[in-house]
Design a protein around this motif. Structure first.
Motif, PDB file in Angstrom:
ATOM      1  N   ILE A 130      -0.473  -8.068   7.843  1.00 32.35           N
ATOM      2  CA  ILE A 130       0.561  -7.372   8.607  1.00 32.35           C
ATOM      3  C   ILE A 130      -0.117  -6.499   9.655  1.00 32.35           C
ATOM      4  O   ILE A 130      -1.099  -5.809   9.362  1.00 32.35           O
ATOM      5  CB  ILE A 130       1.440  -6.495   7.686  1.00 32.35           C
ATOM      6  N   GLU A 131       0.417  -6.524  10.855  1.00 29.42           N
ATOM      7  CA  GLU A 131      -0.110  -5.650  11.900  1.00 29.42           C
ATOM      8  C   GLU A 131       0.404  -4.228  11.670  1.00 29.42           C
ATOM      9  O   GLU A 131       1.596  -4.019  11.439  1.00 29.42           O
ATOM     10  CB  GLU A 131       0.317  -6.140  13.280  1.00 29.42           C
ATOM     11  N   VAL A 132      -0.506  -3.272  11.737  1.00 30.94           N
ATOM     12  CA  VAL A 132      -0.128  -1.875  11.541  1.00 30.94           C
ATOM     13  C   VAL A 132      -0.644  -1.046  12.710  1.00 30.94           C
ATOM     14  O   VAL A 132      -1.558  -1.454  13.435  1.00 30.94           O
ATOM     15  CB  VAL A 132      -0.694  -1.309  10.218  1.00 30.94           C
ATOM     16  N   GLU A 133      -0.055   0.122  12.861  1.00 27.94           N
ATOM     17  CA  GLU A 133      -0.507   1.076  13.874  1.00 27.94           C
ATOM     18  C   GLU A 133      -0.795   2.400  13.180  1.00 27.94           C
ATOM     19  O   GLU A 133       0.030   2.895  12.405  1.00 27.94           O
ATOM     20  CB  GLU A 133       0.555   1.275  14.956  1.00 27.94           C
ATOM     21  N   ALA A 134      -1.968   2.954  13.464  1.00 27.05           N
ATOM     22  CA  ALA A 134      -2.357   4.220  12.841  1.00 27.05           C
ATOM     23  C   ALA A 134      -3.593   4.758  13.552  1.00 27.05           C
ATOM     24  O   ALA A 134      -4.212   4.064  14.371  1.00 27.05           O
ATOM     25  CB  ALA A 134      -2.653   4.023  11.357  1.00 27.05           C
ATOM     26  N   VAL A 147       3.397  -7.218  -8.173  1.00 22.57           N
ATOM     27  CA  VAL A 147       4.358  -8.292  -8.460  1.00 22.57           C
ATOM     28  C   VAL A 147       4.810  -8.306  -9.918  1.00 22.57           C
ATOM     29  O   VAL A 147       5.460  -9.261 -10.350  1.00 22.57           O
ATOM     30  CB  VAL A 147       3.750  -9.666  -8.089  1.00 22.57           C
ATOM     31  N   THR A 148       4.512  -7.260 -10.676  1.00 25.53           N
ATOM     32  CA  THR A 148       4.847  -7.266 -12.106  1.00 25.53           C
ATOM     33  C   THR A 148       6.353  -7.261 -12.361  1.00 25.53           C
ATOM     34  O   THR A 148       6.794  -7.650 -13.443  1.00 25.53           O
ATOM     35  CB  THR A 148       4.211  -6.052 -12.809  1.00 25.53           C
ATOM     36  N   ASN A 149       7.148  -6.841 -11.387  1.00 24.00           N
ATOM     37  CA  ASN A 149       8.602  -6.803 -11.580  1.00 24.00           C
ATOM     38  C   ASN A 149       9.306  -8.059 -11.075  1.00 24.00           C
ATOM     39  O   ASN A 149      10.541  -8.126 -11.091  1.00 24.00           O
ATOM     40  CB  ASN A 149       9.196  -5.576 -10.881  1.00 24.00           C
ATOM     41  N   LEU A 150       8.544  -9.045 -10.637  1.00 16.05           N
ATOM     42  CA  LEU A 150       9.145 -10.312 -10.211  1.00 16.05           C
ATOM     43  C   LEU A 150       9.291 -11.191 -11.447  1.00 16.05           C
ATOM     44  O   LEU A 150       8.341 -11.806 -11.913  1.00 16.05           O
ATOM     45  CB  LEU A 150       8.273 -10.988  -9.150  1.00 16.05           C
ATOM     46  N   THR A 151      10.511 -11.245 -11.996  1.00 20.10           N
ATOM     47  CA  THR A 151      10.719 -11.870 -13.305  1.00 20.10           C
ATOM     48  C   THR A 151      11.396 -13.229 -13.257  1.00 20.10           C
ATOM     49  O   THR A 151      11.432 -13.926 -14.267  1.00 20.10           O
ATOM     50  CB  THR A 151      11.571 -10.941 -14.186  1.00 20.10           C
ATOM     51  N   GLU A 152      11.953 -13.626 -12.105  1.00 17.49           N
ATOM     52  CA  GLU A 152      12.688 -14.891 -12.052  1.00 17.49           C
ATOM     53  C   GLU A 152      12.638 -15.481 -10.654  1.00 17.49           C
ATOM     54  O   GLU A 152      12.222 -14.812  -9.692  1.00 17.49           O
ATOM     55  CB  GLU A 152      14.144 -14.670 -12.465  1.00 17.49           C
ATOM     56  N   VAL A 153      13.071 -16.743 -10.562  1.00 22.97           N
ATOM     57  CA  VAL A 153      13.112 -17.426  -9.275  1.00 22.97           C
ATOM     58  C   VAL A 153      14.047 -16.666  -8.333  1.00 22.97           C
ATOM     59  O   VAL A 153      15.149 -16.281  -8.711  1.00 22.97           O
ATOM     60  CB  VAL A 153      13.594 -18.881  -9.445  1.00 22.97           C
ATOM     61  N   GLY A 154      13.587 -16.427  -7.121  1.00 22.23           N
ATOM     62  CA  GLY A 154      14.377 -15.675  -6.151  1.00 22.23           C
ATOM     63  C   GLY A 154      13.997 -14.210  -6.072  1.00 22.23           C
ATOM     64  O   GLY A 154      14.359 -13.527  -5.107  1.00 22.23           O
ATOM     65  N   SER A 155      13.286 -13.714  -7.090  1.00 21.27           N
ATOM     66  CA  SER A 155      12.814 -12.328  -7.029  1.00 21.27           C
ATOM     67  C   SER A 155      11.869 -12.181  -5.845  1.00 21.27           C
ATOM     68  O   SER A 155      11.088 -13.084  -5.543  1.00 21.27           O
ATOM     69  CB  SER A 155      12.081 -11.954  -8.318  1.00 21.27           C
ATOM     70  N   HIS A 156      11.925 -11.043  -5.169  1.00 19.85           N
ATOM     71  CA  HIS A 156      11.092 -10.865  -3.986  1.00 19.85           C
ATOM     72  C   HIS A 156      10.804  -9.389  -3.744  1.00 19.85           C
ATOM     73  O   HIS A 156      11.417  -8.510  -4.350  1.00 19.85           O
ATOM     74  CB  HIS A 156      11.775 -11.468  -2.749  1.00 19.85           C
ATOM     75  N   ILE A 157       9.870  -9.153  -2.850  1.00 17.28           N
ATOM     76  CA  ILE A 157       9.521  -7.795  -2.429  1.00 17.28           C
ATOM     77  C   ILE A 157       9.675  -7.728  -0.918  1.00 17.28           C
ATOM     78  O   ILE A 157       9.183  -8.606  -0.193  1.00 17.28           O
ATOM     79  CB  ILE A 157       8.086  -7.435  -2.850  1.00 17.28           C
ATOM     80  N   LEU A 158      10.362  -6.695  -0.442  1.00 17.18           N
ATOM     81  CA  LEU A 158      10.613  -6.518   0.982  1.00 17.18           C
ATOM     82  C   LEU A 158       9.572  -5.584   1.597  1.00 17.18           C
ATOM     83  O   LEU A 158       8.877  -4.843   0.897  1.00 17.18           O
ATOM     84  CB  LEU A 158      12.012  -5.944   1.200  1.00 17.18           C
ATOM     85  N   ALA A 159       9.513  -5.616   2.918  1.00 12.49           N
ATOM     86  CA  ALA A 159       8.558  -4.760   3.629  1.00 12.49           C
ATOM     87  C   ALA A 159       8.806  -3.283   3.331  1.00 12.49           C
ATOM     88  O   ALA A 159       7.870  -2.494   3.236  1.00 12.49           O
ATOM     89  CB  ALA A 159       8.650  -5.028   5.131  1.00 12.49           C
ATOM     90  N   LYS A 160      10.073  -2.916   3.155  1.00  8.19           N
ATOM     91  CA  LYS A 160      10.384  -1.511   2.892  1.00  8.19           C
ATOM     92  C   LYS A 160       9.889  -1.055   1.520  1.00  8.19           C
ATOM     93  O   LYS A 160       9.815   0.143   1.248  1.00  8.19           O
ATOM     94  CB  LYS A 160      11.889  -1.269   3.010  1.00  8.19           C
ATOM     95  N   ASP A 161       9.547  -2.026   0.643  1.00  2.67           N
ATOM     96  CA  ASP A 161       9.062  -1.686  -0.694  1.00  2.67           C
ATOM     97  C   ASP A 161       7.548  -1.494  -0.745  1.00  2.67           C
ATOM     98  O   ASP A 161       7.011  -1.099  -1.787  1.00  2.67           O
ATOM     99  CB  ASP A 161       9.451  -2.790  -1.688  1.00  2.67           C
ATOM    100  N   LEU A 171       4.334  -0.063  10.214  1.00  5.11           N
ATOM    101  CA  LEU A 171       4.252  -1.510  10.034  1.00  5.11           C
ATOM    102  C   LEU A 171       5.025  -2.216  11.138  1.00  5.11           C
ATOM    103  O   LEU A 171       6.065  -1.732  11.584  1.00  5.11           O
ATOM    104  CB  LEU A 171       4.819  -1.916   8.672  1.00  5.11           C
ATOM    105  N   SER A 172       4.541  -3.384  11.544  1.00  7.14           N
ATOM    106  CA  SER A 172       5.175  -4.119  12.640  1.00  7.14           C
ATOM    107  C   SER A 172       6.217  -5.117  12.147  1.00  7.14           C
ATOM    108  O   SER A 172       6.615  -6.017  12.883  1.00  7.14           O
ATOM    109  CB  SER A 172       4.115  -4.864  13.454  1.00  7.14           C
ATOM    110  N   VAL A 173       6.673  -4.985  10.893  1.00  7.01           N
ATOM    111  CA  VAL A 173       7.669  -5.900  10.337  1.00  7.01           C
ATOM    112  C   VAL A 173       8.957  -5.135  10.041  1.00  7.01           C
ATOM    113  O   VAL A 173       8.940  -3.920   9.828  1.00  7.01           O
ATOM    114  CB  VAL A 173       7.152  -6.577   9.045  1.00  7.01           C
ATOM    115  N   GLU A 174      10.079  -5.872  10.026  1.00  2.00           N
ATOM    116  CA  GLU A 174      11.365  -5.261   9.712  1.00  2.00           C
ATOM    117  C   GLU A 174      11.421  -4.894   8.227  1.00  2.00           C
ATOM    118  O   GLU A 174      10.818  -5.566   7.381  1.00  2.00           O
ATOM    119  CB  GLU A 174      12.506  -6.227  10.043  1.00  2.00           C
TER     120      GLU A 174
END
Length: 236
Positions: A130-134, A147-161, A171-174
Motif C-alpha cells: 500500500i502506498e503511504v505518506e508520512a 487474520v485470526t478473526n477470519l472464521t468463514e468464507v467471505g470474512s475480510h479485513i478492510l483498509a479502515k481496520d 494510506l492511499s486506499v479507501e
C-alpha cells in the motif's frame, strides 16, 4: 521505523567503464533530491545488498560519503539487476527532507492463523503493498494484518481496520477497500462426454459383434441378405 547506515565513495568512473567497478565488487549509484544535485557514488556490493535487504523501500538509510562531513538521509529509489545472473548493476537513492512528508510503497503482511484456513479455504491477499505518506522517520517497515478473526468464507479485513498510526501515516486506499479475504478453493470442472449427434448410432461394443461363423442380424426394418446357396445355378 528502522534506520540503517551505509558508506560510499564519490564515483569517477562512468559509462562502460563501470564494468571495471562491478568486477571489483563495487556497485555504481546516484543520489538525487530536491536540495541536492545528482551525485555519482560507488558502494561496496556486500554491504549494499545487506542494507537493501533489510531496509526495503521504506527503511531510512544514513548514507555517509567519504570526504563529506554531511550524512545523507536517503531511501532506496530503484535499482537495476542483470536479468540472468541477478547481479546488482546500479542503485539510485532519493535524499529526503526529514521535515517534509514523502510517499513510499509499504508491504502488507498477514499474521496469525485463520480458523477458515484449517477448514480448507484460501486466504487471499488483495493488497500486497500500500502506498503511504508520512515523514521519512514515520514510514512503517511493514503493515501487519491480523487474520485470526477470519472464521468463514467471505470474512475480510478492510483498509479502515489496519493498525497504523493515522495521526502520522496516511494510506492511499479507501476505508472500505478490502485488503484480505477468505475464499473457497476453486472446484475442478467435470467435463461430461459428448452425446452422439442425432441419427448416429451408439458405438458398437464387443458384446454386439456376431460370434465367429454367425451372420450379423439385420437391423429392424432391413431385409435379410440372401444366402449364396439359394441362388439358382446357371443352366448349361
Amino acid at each position: 521505523m528502522s534506520t540503517f547506515e551505509l558508506s560510499a565513495d564519490i564515483r569517477k568512473v562512468f559509462g562502460r567503464k563501470t564494468k571495471q567497478l562491478r568486477a571489483k565488487g563495487v556497485v555504481p549509484g546516484n543520489i538525487f533530491g530536491k536540495k541536492i544535485k545528482s551525485l555519482a557514488i560507488e558502494i561496496n556490493k556486500p554491504g549494499l545488498i545487506d542494507v537493501m535487504r533489510q531496509a526495503g523501500e521504506t527503511g531510512l538509510i544514513h548514507l555517509k560519503i567519504k570526504g563529506d562531513d554531511k550524512t545523507h538521509p536517503v531511501l532506496v529509489a530503484g535499482y537495476a539487476q542483470n536479468p540472468v545472473s541477478g547481479e546488482m548493476l546500479h542503485v539510485d537513492f532519493h535524499e529526503v527532507d526529514l521535515t517534509q512528508k514523502t510517499t513510499a510503497m509499504v508491504p502488507v503482511k498477514a499474521v496469525g492463523e485463520s480458523p477458515a484456513i484449517a477448514q480448507g479455504n484460501l486466504l487471499v491477499m488483495l493488497k500486497n503493498e500500500i502506498e503511504v505518506e508520512a515523514l521519512p522517520t514515520d514510514l512503517p517497515d511493514v503493515i501487519e494484518v491480523d487474520v485470526t478473526n477470519l472464521t468463514e468464507v467471505g470474512s475480510h479485513i478492510l483498509a479502515k481496520d489496519l493498525k497504523v498510526d493515522r495521526s502520522k501515516v496516511t494510506l492511499s486506499v479507501e476505508d472500505e477497500e478490502q485488503i484480505v479475504t477468505i475464499q473457497e478453493p476453486a472446484k475442478e470442472e467435470v467435463i461430461a462426454p459428448p452425446e452422439p449427434a442425432e441419427g448416429e448410432g451408439a458405438p458398437t461394443t464387443e458384446g454386439d459383434k456376431p460370434a465367429e461363423g454367425e451372420e450379423a442380424k439385420p437391423a429392424e426394418g432391413e431385409a435379410k441378405p440372401e444366402s449364396k446357396k439359394d441362388e439358382p445355378k446357371a443352366e448349361k
